[in-house]
Design a protein around this motif. Structure first.
Motif, PDB file in Angstrom:
ATOM      1  N   GLU A 255     -12.646  -1.211  -2.739  1.00  0.00           N
ATOM      2  CA  GLU A 255     -12.163  -0.903  -4.079  1.00  0.00           C
ATOM      3  C   GLU A 255     -13.080  -1.453  -5.169  1.00  0.00           C
TER       4      GLU A 255
ATOM      5  N   ASN B  86       2.187   2.002  -3.467  1.00  0.00           N
ATOM      6  CA  ASN B  86       1.203   2.395  -4.470  1.00  0.00           C
ATOM      7  C   ASN B  86       0.355   3.596  -4.067  1.00  0.00           C
TER       8      ASN B  86
ATOM      9  N   ILE C 248      -4.947   5.321   1.506  1.00  0.00           N
ATOM     10  CA  ILE C 248      -5.194   4.518   0.305  1.00  0.00           C
ATOM     11  C   ILE C 248      -6.433   5.078  -0.381  1.00  0.00           C
TER      12      ILE C 248
ATOM     13  N   TYR D 285       0.839  -1.205   0.000  1.00  0.00           N
ATOM     14  CA  TYR D 285       0.000   0.000   0.000  1.00  0.00           C
ATOM     15  C   TYR D 285       0.874   1.254   0.000  1.00  0.00           C
TER      16      TYR D 285
ATOM     17  N   ILE E 152     -10.249  -3.390   2.391  1.00  0.00           N
ATOM     18  CA  ILE E 152      -9.913  -2.487   1.287  1.00  0.00           C
ATOM     19  C   ILE E 152     -10.269  -3.116  -0.056  1.00  0.00           C
TER      20      ILE E 152
END
Length: 552
Positions: free
Chosen positions: A403, A192, A481, A189, A399
Motif C-alpha cells: 500500500e 474495508n 484488497i 480487511y 499489504i
C-alpha cells in the motif's frame, strides 16, 4: 479516467515498512542485491490488461475453513484485554453461524462420541491448536451425504497443545472458530474491502492438492513418480494418476529422498504468462538456501520458532511449493536470480524465488504483474505449527508495504487458502465434478456426487473422466484488497481456487484458458468483487501487524 491515490509520503512510508519487515523477518530479510538502489529502473511497458489491475498478488495461506475464521462475522465477543472489533452498521449479511447452527448444531450427533459439540469460540489465547484431518476421503465422510454432521468423527483431532480442557481435548476441537478479536486484521480487511462467502476448494484434499489446483486446476496427469503412489489414485481406465495427498515435487533438493515424489504433466498459469510475455513469479518462504537465519539455520534446514506456538518449523515446505511440480516452471535446485531485475522474467531462477525477493523487488520497482506468495512455515496459518497471529503479521506486513508503493494504485491482493484443514464449515458446495473411485465417500461408498458432470483428465485418449477430482470441496475464506475492491462488500458468487487464475486469464491473456480439463474452464471469476469505474480515494488501510487493528 482513473483517479490517482495520494502518495506524497510514499517514499518515507516505504522505507519505514521495509525496515519493519527486515526487523520482523531477521537481519537477512533483504537480499544482498537489493541492499543498494538499483542502477536502472524498469523501462519496459506493463503488459496490457483488461482492467486497471496491473499487479496481482496472491497470498496463499494454509488450512482454514470459512466458518473457522468468519463464522460469526461481523459480531465479535470483545473480551477485555483483546483487540476490539466493531463492525460498520451497514455490514452485509453473510452465510455464517447463527441460530440453530450455534445452539443445536447437527454435529451434536451422538455418532461423534465425546466430541459431539456445537461450534464454540476459540479465544485469542488459544491461537495454537492441533492440526485436523484434511485428507480427501475423511473430508467427504465428514459431510455425511450432505448432512454436515460428522466432522468430529472424521476430521477432528484433540488438543490445542500443550494445555486445554473440555471439548478442546476431544475431537470436537474441529468445531472451534475464531472471531474478530483474534483474526482482527482479516475482519478489518473484509470491512474495508471485499469478501466472498461462497468460495470453495476446487476439490477435496490437502495442501498439495490445493497448490496444484491454484496454479493449474488439474490434479490428474502425474507423469513421473518416485517411492510409490501413496498420495495418488488411479485416475481411470486410461491408467493415469491423480494426486489426492501430499507428495513432494520430484527432484526438489529439499525433498526427503524417501518421500513420495511426483512430476505433473499439465500446464500451469505460469506457462501461459510466460508465453504471453507477462512477468510473474512464485515466492516461497525459505527458498533461498544461502540465507542464514538468526538461529543459525541455513539451506533446506532454515527454520523459525514461533513466539506464539513455541514450535520450530521449516521455513520452506516442499509440498507447498507452487510451481516445482512441473519441469517447465520448476527451480528444483533453488537457483538464485542473477539480479533484482530478473525477478518476474526469464533467468536462472525460472520465476521461482524466496519471499524476501518479493519484498526487495516490490520496493525496488520490479513488482511482477502476477505474484504468488507463500509465507515461511511458522506464518502460513497451518494448525499444529503455525497460528492466526503469526499469519496476521505476515499478511499485514506484506499489504502495508504494498500500500505504500506507487504501484498500489494498480495493485490487487487476493487472500485465500489451500485447504480447510478439516475445520467445520456448515456449507456444502456444489459438486461440479463427480468421482466414483474407491477413495470417494460423499454420497456413498465409492461415490462423490450423483450428477453426470465430469471434467477430463490430462490424457483424454481413454475414459475422459478422471477420478479423484471430486469438487467443489470445503468452503474457505476469499478476500480482495485493492483500491478498486468494493468496500464492505460480500460477494455470494460461487467461486473456487481456480477463480483466481480465471481472473488472471481474463485480465492479461484475453480469456485464454489452460484447458486439459482444468477447473478454470468452469470457474466463475473474482471480477465482481471489484468496481473498476473509479479508483477509491480511501483505498489504503494500514493495520498493526500484531493486533490487526487500524493504525491511526
Amino acid at each position: 479516467m482513473f483517479d490517482k491515490l495520494k502518495t506524497s509520503d510514499t517514499p518515507r512510508r516505504t522505507l519505514a515498512l521495509l525496515l519493519a519487515l527486515t526487523t520482523a523477518l531477521g537481519p537477512t530479510a533483504v537480499p544482498a542485491f537489493a541492499a543498494s538502489k538499483p542502477a536502472t529502473k524498469p523501462t519496459g511497458k506493463a503488459a496490457p490488461t483488461s482492467t486497471p489491475v496491473q499487479h496481482l498478488v496472491v497470498i496463499f495461506g494454509e488450512n482454514i475453513s470459512f466458518d473457522h475464521y468468519f463464522g460469526t462475522y461481523p459480531s465479535a465477543t470483545n473480551p477485555a484485554g483483546e483487540p476490539k472489533f466493531k463492525a460498520s452498521p451497514d455490514t452485509p449479511t453473510i452465510n455464517g453461524l447463527s441460530g440453530a447452527l450455534l445452539t443445536t448444531n447437527p454435529n451434536l450427533n451422538p455418532a461423534n462420541g465425546t466430541g459431539a459439540s456445537n461450534p464454540f469460540r476459540l479465544d485469542r489465547s488459544q491461537a495454537y491448536t492441533a492440526d485436523q484431518d484434511h485428507d480427501y476421503t475423511p473430508e467427504q465422510q465428514a459431510y455425511d451425504f450432505g448432512l454436515m454432521d460428522l466432522f468430529p468423527l472424521n476430521t477432528g483431532t484433540a488438543g490445542p497443545p500443550p494445555s486445554g480442557s473440555g471439548v478442546t481435548q476431544t475431537n470436537g476441537l474441529v468445531m472451534g472458530y475464531f472471531d474478530g478479536n483474534t483474526v482482527t486484521a482479516l475482519w478489518n480487511y473484509a470491512q474495508n474491502f471485499s469478501m466472498n462467502d461462497n468460495s470453495f476448494s476446487s476439490t477435496f484434499g490437502p495442501s498439495t492438492v490445493g497448490v496444484i489446483n491454484l496454479v493449474s486446476g488439474q490434479t490428474n496427469g502425474v507423469t513421473d513418480i518416485l517411492n510409490g503412489t501413496g498420495d495418488e489414485v488411479n485416475g481411470g481406465p486410461d491408467g493415469s494418476l491423480t494426486v489426492i495427498g501430499d507428495p513432494n515435487p520430484l527432484g526438489d533438493v529439499c525433498t526427503s529422498s524417501s518421500s513420495n515424489q511426483v512430476t505433473m504433466g499439465s500446464k500451469t498459469i505460469g506457462d501461459l504468462l510466460t508465453s504471453a510475455g507477462v512477468t510473474w513469479g512464485g515466492f516461497m518462504g525459505g527458498f533461498n538456501l544461502s540465507t542464514i537465519n538468526p538461529n543459525g539455520t541455513t539451506g533446506c534446514n532454515r527454520s523459525t520458532t514461533s513466539a506464539v506456538t513455541g514450535v520450530t518449523e521449516s521455513d520452506y515446505i516442499p509440498h507447498h511449493s507452487f510451481f516445482n511440480y512441473w519441469t517447465s516452471t520448476g527451480n528444483p535446485a533453488h537457483t538464485r536470480p542473477a539480479s533484482l531485475s530478473e525477478i518476474g522474467n526469464a533467468g536462472p531462477a525460472n520465476h521461482q524465488y524466496d519471499i524476501e525477493d518479493f519484498y526487495a523487488a516490490a520496493a525496488g520497482g520490479y513488482l511482477p504483474a502476477v505474484s504468488f506468495l507463500k509465507a515461511p512455515g511458522y506464518q502460513d496459518a497451518h494448525a499444529g505449527y503455525s497460528d492466526p497471529l503469526d499469519e496476521q503479521a505476515f499478511v499485514v506486513n506484506t499489504i502495508n508495504l504494498l500500500e505504500a508503493l506507487p504501484t498500489w494504485s494498480s495493485t490487487a491482493v487476493v487472500v485465500l487458502y489451500d485447504d480447510s484443514d478439516g475445520w467445520y464449515d456448515h456449507q456444502m458446495g456444489p459438486i461440479v465434478n463427480t468421482s466414483t473411485g474407491p477413495d470417494d465417500a460423499l454420497t456413498g461408498s465409492g461415490a462423490c456426487g450423483t450428477a453426470l458432470t465430469s471434467l477430463p483428465g490430462l490424457n483424454t485418449t481413454g475414459d475422459p473422466h478422471a477420478l479423484g477430482r471430486c469438487g467443489y470441496g470445503p468452503r474457505q475464506p476469499l478476500l480482495v484488497i485493492s483500491p478498486y475492491a468494493r468496500q464492505n462488500f460480500v460477494d455470494h458468487t460461487v467461486t473456487d481456487q481456480t477463480s483466481v487464475i480465471h481472473f488472471i486469464e481474463d485480465n492479461w491473456l484475453g480469456g485464454q484458458r489452460i484447458g486439459q480439463g482444468s477447473f478454470d474452464g468452469v470457474a466463475n471469476s473474482i471480477a465482481q468483487m471489484f468496481n473498476f469505474t473509479k479508483i477509491r480515494t480511501n483505498g489504503t488501510l494500514f493495520l498493526n501487524p500484531s493486533t490487526g487493528e487500524i493504525e491511526k
